[in-house]
Design a protein around this motif. Structure first.
Motif, short mmCIF file in Angstrom:
data_model
loop_
_atom_site.label_atom_id
_atom_site.label_comp_id
_atom_site.label_asym_id
_atom_site.label_seq_id
_atom_site.Cartn_x
_atom_site.Cartn_y
_atom_site.Cartn_z
N ARG A 105 0.82 -1.21 0.00
CA ARG A 105 0.00 0.00 0.00
C ARG A 105 0.85 1.26 0.00
NH1 ARG A 105 -3.20 -0.26 4.92
NH2 ARG A 105 -2.52 -2.37 5.28
N ALA A 106 1.92 1.27 0.80
CA ALA A 106 2.80 2.45 0.86
C ALA A 106 3.48 2.66 -0.49
CB ALA A 106 3.83 2.27 1.97
N ARG A 107 3.96 1.58 -1.10
CA ARG A 107 4.63 1.68 -2.40
C ARG A 107 3.67 2.23 -3.45
NH1 ARG A 107 4.17 -1.37 -6.61
NH2 ARG A 107 3.25 -3.18 -5.57
N SER A 149 0.85 3.91 -3.05
CA SER A 149 0.38 5.27 -2.78
C SER A 149 1.40 6.32 -3.18
CB SER A 149 0.00 5.43 -1.30
OG SER A 149 1.15 5.48 -0.49
N GLN A 150 2.66 5.89 -3.24
CA GLN A 150 3.73 6.81 -3.65
C GLN A 150 4.06 6.68 -5.14
OE1 GLN A 150 7.13 6.83 -0.95
NE2 GLN A 150 5.80 6.04 0.67
N GLY A 151 3.34 5.81 -5.83
CA GLY A 151 3.57 5.65 -7.26
C GLY A 151 4.88 4.97 -7.60
N ILE A 152 5.36 4.10 -6.71
CA ILE A 152 6.63 3.40 -6.93
C ILE A 152 6.31 2.00 -7.46
CG2 ILE A 152 8.74 2.52 -5.85
CD1 ILE A 152 8.31 4.63 -3.63
N LEU A 183 11.24 -0.24 -6.45
CA LEU A 183 11.49 -0.44 -5.02
C LEU A 183 12.46 -1.59 -4.81
CD1 LEU A 183 11.01 0.29 -2.08
CD2 LEU A 183 8.96 -1.17 -2.12
N SER A 202 11.60 0.47 4.91
CA SER A 202 10.96 1.57 5.64
C SER A 202 11.62 2.90 5.31
CB SER A 202 10.95 1.30 7.14
OG SER A 202 12.25 1.32 7.67
N HIS A 260 13.21 3.71 2.53
CA HIS A 260 12.88 4.11 1.15
C HIS A 260 11.43 4.58 1.03
CE1 HIS A 260 13.73 4.39 -3.10
NE2 HIS A 260 12.51 3.90 -3.31
N LEU A 261 10.55 4.01 1.85
CA LEU A 261 9.14 4.38 1.80
C LEU A 261 8.81 5.54 2.73
CD1 LEU A 261 7.64 0.78 1.70
CD2 LEU A 261 7.68 2.44 -0.19
N GLY A 262 9.82 6.04 3.46
CA GLY A 262 9.61 7.17 4.36
C GLY A 262 8.77 6.81 5.58
#
Length: 82
Positions: free
Chosen positions: A18-20, A22-25, A30, A60, A62-64
């Motif tokens: 979900r984090a990836r 939501s950030q468009g990665i 990644l 974590s 890399h995903l902030g």
């Protein structure tokens, strides 16, 4: 034989996905950033492989996110399903 991981691993994998997204990665981007293959990242995101501490830290960062954010959601998800 395919190894499966526990509920916590699935929740962590879902949180990473979900984090990836939501950030468009992309998975490929990644995976490359944390020095793993896209197929291994796919296994992590689907909960079929656990995430070791060193890799969890890289993901974590890399995903902030903090490690606690990745792990606390896993605990919360496990609690909801039991």
């Amino acid at each position: 034989m395919v190894e499966t991981s526990g509920q916590g691993d699935r929740a962590i994998g879902e949180r990473i996905r979900r984090a990836r997204m939501s950030q468009g990665i992309s998975q490929s981007d990644l995976a490359r950033a944390v020095s793993i293959s896209p197929s291994y990242l796919s296994l992590i995101e689907s909960g079929r492989r656990p995430v070791g501490d060193a890799l969890m830290s890289k993901l974590s960062q890399h995903l902030g996110m903090t490690l606690g954010q990745l792990r606390s959601d896993a605990t919360d998800e496990t609690s909801r399903t039991q």
